[in-house]
Design a protein around this motif. Sequence first.
Motif, PDB file in Angstrom:
ATOM      1  N   SER A  73       7.308   3.083   4.375  1.00 34.94           N
ATOM      2  CA  SER A  73       6.641   2.163   3.472  1.00 34.94           C
ATOM      3  C   SER A  73       5.511   2.850   2.715  1.00 34.94           C
ATOM      4  O   SER A  73       5.470   2.833   1.479  1.00 34.94           O
ATOM      5  CB  SER A  73       6.093   0.968   4.264  1.00 34.94           C
ATOM      6  N   ILE A  74       4.608   3.503   3.435  1.00 32.45           N
ATOM      7  CA  ILE A  74       3.426   4.045   2.755  1.00 32.45           C
ATOM      8  C   ILE A  74       3.664   5.437   2.160  1.00 32.45           C
ATOM      9  O   ILE A  74       2.888   5.890   1.331  1.00 32.45           O
ATOM     10  CB  ILE A  74       2.211   4.072   3.698  1.00 32.45           C
ATOM     11  N   LEU A  75       4.738   6.117   2.564  1.00 32.76           N
ATOM     12  CA  LEU A  75       5.089   7.413   1.965  1.00 32.76           C
ATOM     13  C   LEU A  75       6.409   7.332   1.204  1.00 32.76           C
ATOM     14  O   LEU A  75       7.117   8.329   1.056  1.00 32.76           O
ATOM     15  CB  LEU A  75       5.194   8.491   3.056  1.00 32.76           C
ATOM     16  N   ARG A  76       6.736   6.152   0.716  1.00 31.53           N
ATOM     17  CA  ARG A  76       8.034   5.979   0.060  1.00 31.53           C
ATOM     18  C   ARG A  76       8.161   6.741  -1.248  1.00 31.53           C
ATOM     19  O   ARG A  76       9.262   6.943  -1.748  1.00 31.53           O
ATOM     20  CB  ARG A  76       8.306   4.494  -0.176  1.00 31.53           C
ATOM     21  N   HIS A  77       7.047   7.189  -1.800  1.00 32.65           N
ATOM     22  CA  HIS A  77       7.088   7.940  -3.049  1.00 32.65           C
ATOM     23  C   HIS A  77       7.385   9.423  -2.828  1.00 32.65           C
ATOM     24  O   HIS A  77       7.502  10.186  -3.793  1.00 32.65           O
ATOM     25  CB  HIS A  77       5.749   7.797  -3.779  1.00 32.65           C
ATOM     26  N   PHE A 100       0.830  -1.205   0.000  1.00 28.83           N
ATOM     27  CA  PHE A 100       0.000   0.000   0.000  1.00 28.83           C
ATOM     28  C   PHE A 100       0.869   1.261   0.000  1.00 28.83           C
ATOM     29  O   PHE A 100       1.843   1.369   0.741  1.00 28.83           O
ATOM     30  CB  PHE A 100      -0.897  -0.005   1.245  1.00 28.83           C
ATOM     31  N   VAL A 101       0.469   2.235  -0.835  1.00 34.55           N
ATOM     32  CA  VAL A 101       1.155   3.517  -0.915  1.00 34.55           C
ATOM     33  C   VAL A 101       0.106   4.623  -0.893  1.00 34.55           C
ATOM     34  O   VAL A 101      -0.922   4.540  -1.588  1.00 34.55           O
ATOM     35  CB  VAL A 101       2.006   3.643  -2.199  1.00 34.55           C
ATOM     36  N   ALA A 148      12.881   9.221   3.419  1.00 29.66           N
ATOM     37  CA  ALA A 148      14.037   9.504   4.271  1.00 29.66           C
ATOM     38  C   ALA A 148      13.683   9.578   5.749  1.00 29.66           C
ATOM     39  O   ALA A 148      14.544   9.920   6.571  1.00 29.66           O
ATOM     40  CB  ALA A 148      14.668  10.831   3.827  1.00 29.66           C
ATOM     41  N   PHE A 149      12.453   9.233   6.111  1.00 29.39           N
ATOM     42  CA  PHE A 149      12.014   9.423   7.484  1.00 29.39           C
ATOM     43  C   PHE A 149      12.820   8.581   8.469  1.00 29.39           C
ATOM     44  O   PHE A 149      13.007   7.372   8.276  1.00 29.39           O
ATOM     45  CB  PHE A 149      10.537   9.062   7.618  1.00 29.39           C
TER      46      PHE A 149
END
Length: 518
Positions: free
Chosen positions: A382-386, A284-285, A392-393
């Motif tokens: 994972s969900i904000l990898r784009h 999931f993104v 970079a979190f």
Amino acid sequence: MARRSPRVAAAAMAVAAAAVALTPPPPLGVVAGGALPPPTPPSGIPQVLLTAATAPIPVFSHPAIGAPLQWRTLSAIGMPWFDCLGVYARDDRRFTTWDGAPVRRAPPAARTAEQWGLCAATAMAAAFDHIYGGGTSAPVYAATAAAGYTLPDLNDTACARGPDPSDAGCVGLAAVRRYINGTLDRDGMNADGRAGLPTGAPPRPYLDTRTGYAPVNGPAAGVTALTRWAPLVQDALGFGTYTAQTVAMAQTSLAAPLLVPRRRLWRLRLRPPYRSPHAYAPGFVCGAGAADPDRLCDAARAVVAAGAHLTPGRRTLIRWFDRPAASIADLAFRMLTGGGAPLADYVVAELAINAFAWDATVQVWAEKLRHDAARPATLIPSILRHTPAGAAFTPAVPPPPTPDYPSAVAAYCHGIAHILRALGGGALNLTIPLTEGQVGDGLPAAAEAISFDSLESLATACGESRVWGGLAFPAAVDAGRALGLAVAKEVLRTVACRAPGTPGLPPCERGEGGGGSP
């Protein structure tokens, strides 16, 4: 001859450790000139405790000593402290032992603060010796001996005939032995490492050998359940050795509570953090068109935004609150030294805070295991990898090896603040000094004084600091606050029957249980 004890060191950690008062958004107030004036020596604490407090206890600040062991240690000190109070209290209140047994009071001439101090110091030294060994308690015994105090230790044979109220050291030793034999060594924390293992198996002290917990995600298997907790691979204490996290002390959820009966803790169960966890595929993104029924993306963006522009002041607060046993637990001591509270009221507050912290730990860890919720450290990348910020979190401090929900730190802060407010701490001066580099990582950069306008604002900032630092989602902080307040109220109900007549406590209810009874 009156005896003196060394175990002030661990108490000094929650008592005389540096306390940092916070104020959410406003900047920290830095004292001009860099150096802070030396604190005024407290007038209500017996000299024997102050002497013992000068001995360093480095093991207590070690990163491996997590919240359950910190609170377990402080409870092993605070409960015998309270037993000593019943023997040597000067006022008309009749205190029981911490678990409700009657007390044999000392003769009137022996009911002094100094006698209580000898009793309490002996109990603290022996408790620390029992939990961590003689290497850590030796500096305390040495400091008190140099000051002229003779303290019995756990192997002392002079107290074998039983506690005589005229010998405060023997009374303190009897109190801590009773706690060790009847509670500490039977609390379910697997201190000797043999719980759940076959005969002859190598012991595993303080490790989980009973719950059967195993994470569904991990560095090898990857993420198969998006909303569930995932271990991280982290640098082990900065020595270049990398280890995969395992959930810290799962057996804490099975340990026996001190004051709140287990049946009442069970009534405080929380709702799940996610109502539709199976709606999220591992890949999931956010923003890719898939449904987000639990609004994971909003929670992730809120954490990223909170940590996007951390000031040095907020970084200091994040680190200070990260060890609540050395920060907010110190506020009870400030009631005595700064608020003019009687010694007896201070000891009652210590009983309530230390018992609360342990009972809250038992229930918080039970909820953490039950919900097994993902922390921001794994979910956000994972969900904000784009997005650059999501990919970079990184949390401001290494996240603890436990699931996210509920936040233990938020529970401790709000629960301790509630207890202090009930017991007269609302008038506390919440301006607290920090020395340069005190909280680690070079923070603060210079001596500072941090201020709060109320215990509530302090507790709120404490909970929010977990979001600022990327350590917890807002829902975990809210749940921690609710659970901490609920456990604190239950603790005060029981303390009311241990110390009737103490200002701020509710009336003692008939049949009030305690001692972790079912």
